[in-house]
Design a protein around this motif. Sequence first.
Motif, short mmCIF file in Angstrom:
data_model
loop_
_atom_site.label_atom_id
_atom_site.label_comp_id
_atom_site.label_asym_id
_atom_site.label_seq_id
_atom_site.Cartn_x
_atom_site.Cartn_y
_atom_site.Cartn_z
N SER A 426 8.65 -68.85 15.22
CA SER A 426 7.24 -68.79 14.83
C SER A 426 6.63 -67.44 15.22
CB SER A 426 6.48 -69.92 15.52
OG SER A 426 5.11 -69.89 15.18
N THR A 460 1.56 -75.11 18.06
CA THR A 460 2.98 -75.21 17.71
C THR A 460 3.72 -76.10 18.70
OG1 THR A 460 2.88 -72.98 16.78
CG2 THR A 460 5.06 -73.88 17.24
N ASP A 532 3.26 -72.98 11.47
CA ASP A 532 3.72 -74.12 12.27
C ASP A 532 4.38 -75.17 11.39
OD1 ASP A 532 3.90 -75.92 14.56
OD2 ASP A 532 2.25 -77.00 13.61
#
Length: 592
Positions: A426, A460, A532
């Motif tokens: 991410s 996340t 996410d």
Amino acid sequence: MAAPKKGRSAGAQSKPWRSLALILIAIVALTGGMFASGNTTPRLGIDLAGGTSITLRAVPERGQESAINKANMDTAVSIMERRVNGLGVSEAEVQTQGNDNIIVNIPKGTNSKQAREQVGTTAKLYFRPVLATEVSGAAASPSPSTSSSPSAGASGGTGEKATSTGSATPSATASPQGRAVTDGLKADATPSAGSTASSSPKTSASPSPSASSGSGGDATAKLQAQYAALDCTKKDVRATAGKGVKPTDPTVACGQNSQGQWQKYLLGPAGVDGTDVKKAQAVFNTQTAAGWTVTMEFTSKGAKKFADITGKLAQNQSPQNQFAIVLDGNVVSDPYVSQALTGGNAEITGRFSQEEAQSLANMLSYGALPLTFKEDSVTTVTAALGGDQLHAGLIAGAIGLALVVIYLLVFYRGLSVIAIPSLLVSAILTYTIMALLGPAIGFALNLPAVCGAIVAIGITADSFIVFFERIRDEIREGRSLRPAVERAWPRARRTILVSDFVSFLAAAVLFIVTVGKVQGFAFTLGLTTVLDVVVVFLFTKPLMTILARREFFANGHKWSGLDPKALGAKPPLRRTRRPSGPAAGPVETKEA
């Protein structure tokens, strides 16, 4: 031979690897694009990189106090944005504050002085005929001619000329700089052909505009006196020359010539308004030796007015074959013409540098503002202060990430092998996209945007926790890991999507209803929320499916985070087989 169970086909088994390959390709492509474009770091905002912040206050003109309204302020913001963006400053921020203030933030690395002149020059733009001009402070007699290149078309102050775009360059006699002043202001205040003896230009030490009689004669005498007394070498004089004059009245103005000398002008009424310019741009002319030029395209109404004024000017001698482009009472260019320009397009040529051509093009394109503004304050943020703030933001992000990692290691143990790489993926996607969005859409990473990225770490991590807890719930019910993962995913997926949708909606609303730096926070929050979903679907879930087949996780090792005993799991659910024989009664079954 029994058919394979639903969801257990060979194709289904290979999907985790396909998803991982897909996100790996995306990472490689984004990283490659980042290095190929040379934009390896995100563009920083003023509060992190340093820059200049300018506060402009709208000043109402006499009798037009109602002009300061939301519509005009929004128009002014739009024009100022285009002005600074025309300088290549796509990260500059222009926004309203209160009812009558506009804040302009210009990043470090930009010519802040030039940008201040572009943004702060807020009066309307006009094209006025030049009636007389001379170097300010020179004697009121013809001065020695200064050599100028006829090919460059030097004329008056700046040595520029206007021609029809695409047409042959008309020949004209270049006038010497610092030429003696001659009169030529007629009743219509515009030089014209076929002048009578009473209105033809007369050589004199000062302009002698003619008028009908009465108050008109007094007005022209007053204007003549203003021109004679005008000293453009003084800054305070330049600041007030030509200010507050109606476009229908003649005026005086100041400007700099190509030698850097201050030139004073006597100008007739405006023939063309700045709003009549539809488009202007700096162009490097490769077909001739003209070099950098400025092309203009007029509106249909403006084309007619421009044809009228150039037709009249072309029949006069220098300097009365020139028109002055006047912005905020200052002459920014004074090209001459030698023929009527009737095509709705024109080109200004001269000894332009690229910067000069682009600056003039910006003024022509974005010069007409609906309001007059005064520069209230100028604040400079040094790069050192911005670097300190960036350093503090990075430390805060590192602390937040470290706390999340520690939490995952303590409570989820082996599952952190999935969560930490997911956070890393991410972070890579977020960084590369931010680096590419800088040159693409002018995105700048400011301090609120850094805060948005820090908040995104928690969002996340929350998605991983939802998924892991669903799997643990299934194990507590007595199921083995592989079916627990597949049964937990649909439930976790719904929760993650709903949670991320709410976060994205909040970010979108915040981005729409706010201005300035808060938009940076909202944009970053929305971007990381979308990422996410991408990471959880294409990386976290496939990786969990693959690791569920490994003995360390499948057997519930005590360090795996999925130990059935530690989770207080029920005994495994097993299917009870029906005994054979006719006497066998109904038997209750439980399905794992």
